[in-house]
Write a protein that holds these residues in place. Structure first.
Motif, PDB file in Angstrom:
ATOM      1  N   VAL A 151       0.843  -1.200   0.000  1.00 30.66           N
ATOM      2  CA  VAL A 151       0.000   0.000   0.000  1.00 30.66           C
ATOM      3  C   VAL A 151       0.876   1.247   0.000  1.00 30.66           C
ATOM      4  CG1 VAL A 151      -1.753   1.275   1.276  1.00 30.66           C
ATOM      5  CG2 VAL A 151      -1.906  -1.205   1.121  1.00 30.66           C
ATOM      6  N   PHE A 177      -4.801  -1.251  -6.126  1.00 34.38           N
ATOM      7  CA  PHE A 177      -5.302  -1.238  -4.754  1.00 34.38           C
ATOM      8  C   PHE A 177      -6.363  -2.325  -4.560  1.00 34.38           C
ATOM      9  CE2 PHE A 177      -8.055   0.476  -1.354  1.00 34.38           C
ATOM     10  CZ  PHE A 177      -7.102   0.542  -0.360  1.00 34.38           C
ATOM     11  N   PHE A 178      -7.222  -2.484  -5.546  1.00 35.21           N
ATOM     12  CA  PHE A 178      -8.250  -3.530  -5.499  1.00 35.21           C
ATOM     13  C   PHE A 178      -7.597  -4.910  -5.424  1.00 35.21           C
ATOM     14  CE2 PHE A 178     -11.582  -6.049  -7.852  1.00 35.21           C
ATOM     15  CZ  PHE A 178     -12.531  -5.990  -6.841  1.00 35.21           C
ATOM     16  N   ILE A 194      -4.608  -5.596  -4.215  1.00 36.41           N
ATOM     17  CA  ILE A 194      -3.984  -5.730  -2.894  1.00 36.41           C
ATOM     18  C   ILE A 194      -5.040  -6.094  -1.858  1.00 36.41           C
ATOM     19  CG2 ILE A 194      -2.823  -4.453  -1.038  1.00 36.41           C
ATOM     20  CD1 ILE A 194      -1.424  -2.829  -3.261  1.00 36.41           C
ATOM     21  N   MET A 195      -6.179  -5.443  -1.907  1.00 39.97           N
ATOM     22  CA  MET A 195      -7.217  -5.713  -0.926  1.00 39.97           C
ATOM     23  C   MET A 195      -7.870  -7.081  -1.138  1.00 39.97           C
ATOM     24  SD  MET A 195      -7.190  -3.293   1.178  1.00 39.97           S
ATOM     25  CE  MET A 195      -5.495  -2.866   0.964  1.00 39.97           C
ATOM     26  N   LEU A 196      -7.949  -7.535  -2.381  1.00 41.74           N
ATOM     27  CA  LEU A 196      -8.548  -8.838  -2.644  1.00 41.74           C
ATOM     28  C   LEU A 196      -7.677  -9.997  -2.160  1.00 41.74           C
ATOM     29  CD1 LEU A 196     -10.235  -8.696  -6.146  1.00 41.74           C
ATOM     30  CD2 LEU A 196     -11.308  -9.211  -3.971  1.00 41.74           C
ATOM     31  N   THR A 197      -6.368  -9.788  -2.123  1.00 38.05           N
ATOM     32  CA  THR A 197      -5.497 -10.880  -1.697  1.00 38.05           C
ATOM     33  C   THR A 197      -5.586 -11.140  -0.209  1.00 38.05           C
ATOM     34  OG1 THR A 197      -3.622  -9.388  -1.453  1.00 38.05           O
ATOM     35  CG2 THR A 197      -3.849 -10.549  -3.562  1.00 38.05           C
ATOM     36  N   GLN A 198      -6.084 -10.194   0.551  1.00 37.13           N
ATOM     37  CA  GLN A 198      -6.258 -10.325   1.994  1.00 37.13           C
ATOM     38  C   GLN A 198      -4.985 -10.833   2.661  1.00 37.13           C
ATOM     39  OE1 GLN A 198      -9.682 -12.799   2.503  1.00 37.13           O
ATOM     40  NE2 GLN A 198     -11.088 -11.285   1.712  1.00 37.13           N
ATOM     41  N   ASP A 241      -1.413  -9.166   8.481  1.00 39.12           N
ATOM     42  CA  ASP A 241      -1.225  -7.812   9.005  1.00 39.12           C
ATOM     43  C   ASP A 241       0.123  -7.208   8.635  1.00 39.12           C
ATOM     44  OD1 ASP A 241      -3.693  -7.935  10.133  1.00 39.12           O
ATOM     45  OD2 ASP A 241      -2.984  -8.548  12.113  1.00 39.12           O
TER      46      ASP A 241
END
Length: 174
Positions: free
Chosen positions: A31, A73-74, A76-80, A83
């Motif tokens: 990110v 960004f989508f 990155i967020m989809l790969t979950q 932390d």
């Protein structure tokens, strides 16, 4: 006065491009790397504005910052990712030096080429009408124009593929 402001804007946009590039290359988090990419692309849009090409600046923001970075960004967020991020492993000792060399080498290569083989001055019009740019894209270079949609499609397909791959790995662990 205007020339001084233009020089200041050039320095600011150059620092934005170089700083964003350094952040994109050296960030531990995907990110943060994407934020560096966005700042670098916004600096390029500012350079287009300095060259009196507002349409190109708008397209830079609309296509690259607006579409490609949102798709990244989508993805990155989809790969979950966890932390700490998938990329949070330990750094090798020479990685920073190699990143710096990779960042600086093109500057010297391009500078050498420009100094050694200076192009003959070409008469460039001050402003190209927008209708001519549109005709050039759609009549002379339709394949290049259509490749933009292929890049966006590939980014979206990659995001979905990564999401399914991560979901399959998590399902097997249970």
């Amino acid at each position: 006065m205007m020339e001084t402001l233009a020089k200041i804007a050039f320095v600011v946009y150059t620092l934005l491009i170089l700083g964003g590039g350094c952040i994109a290359v050296g960030a531990h988090s995907l990110v943060r790397a994407m934020v560096g990419l966005i700042s670098s692309l916004l600096g390029v849009a500012g350079m287009y504005m300095l060259m009196a090409a507002p349409f190109m600046a708008f397209m830079q923001i609309l296509i690259y910052v607006g579409a490609v970075c949102v798709l990244i960004f989508f993805a990155i967020m989809l790969t979950q990712a966890d932390d700490h991020g998938v990329e949070a492993g330990s750094r090798r000792p020479g990685k920073s030096a190699l990143a710096a060399l990779t960042f600086i080498a093109p500057v010297f290569v391009i500078g050498f080429i420009l100094i050694k083989f200076q192009p003959v001055s070409i008469h460039i019009p001050v402003e190209v009408p927008l209708i001519e740019i549109g005709k050039g894209l759609l009549e002379d270079y339709p394949v290049a124009f259509e490749l933009i949609s292929v890049v966006l499609l590939a980014a979206m397909a990659g995001a979905v593929l990564l999401a399914f791959e991560q979901k399959g790995k998590k399902g097997r662990k249970v």
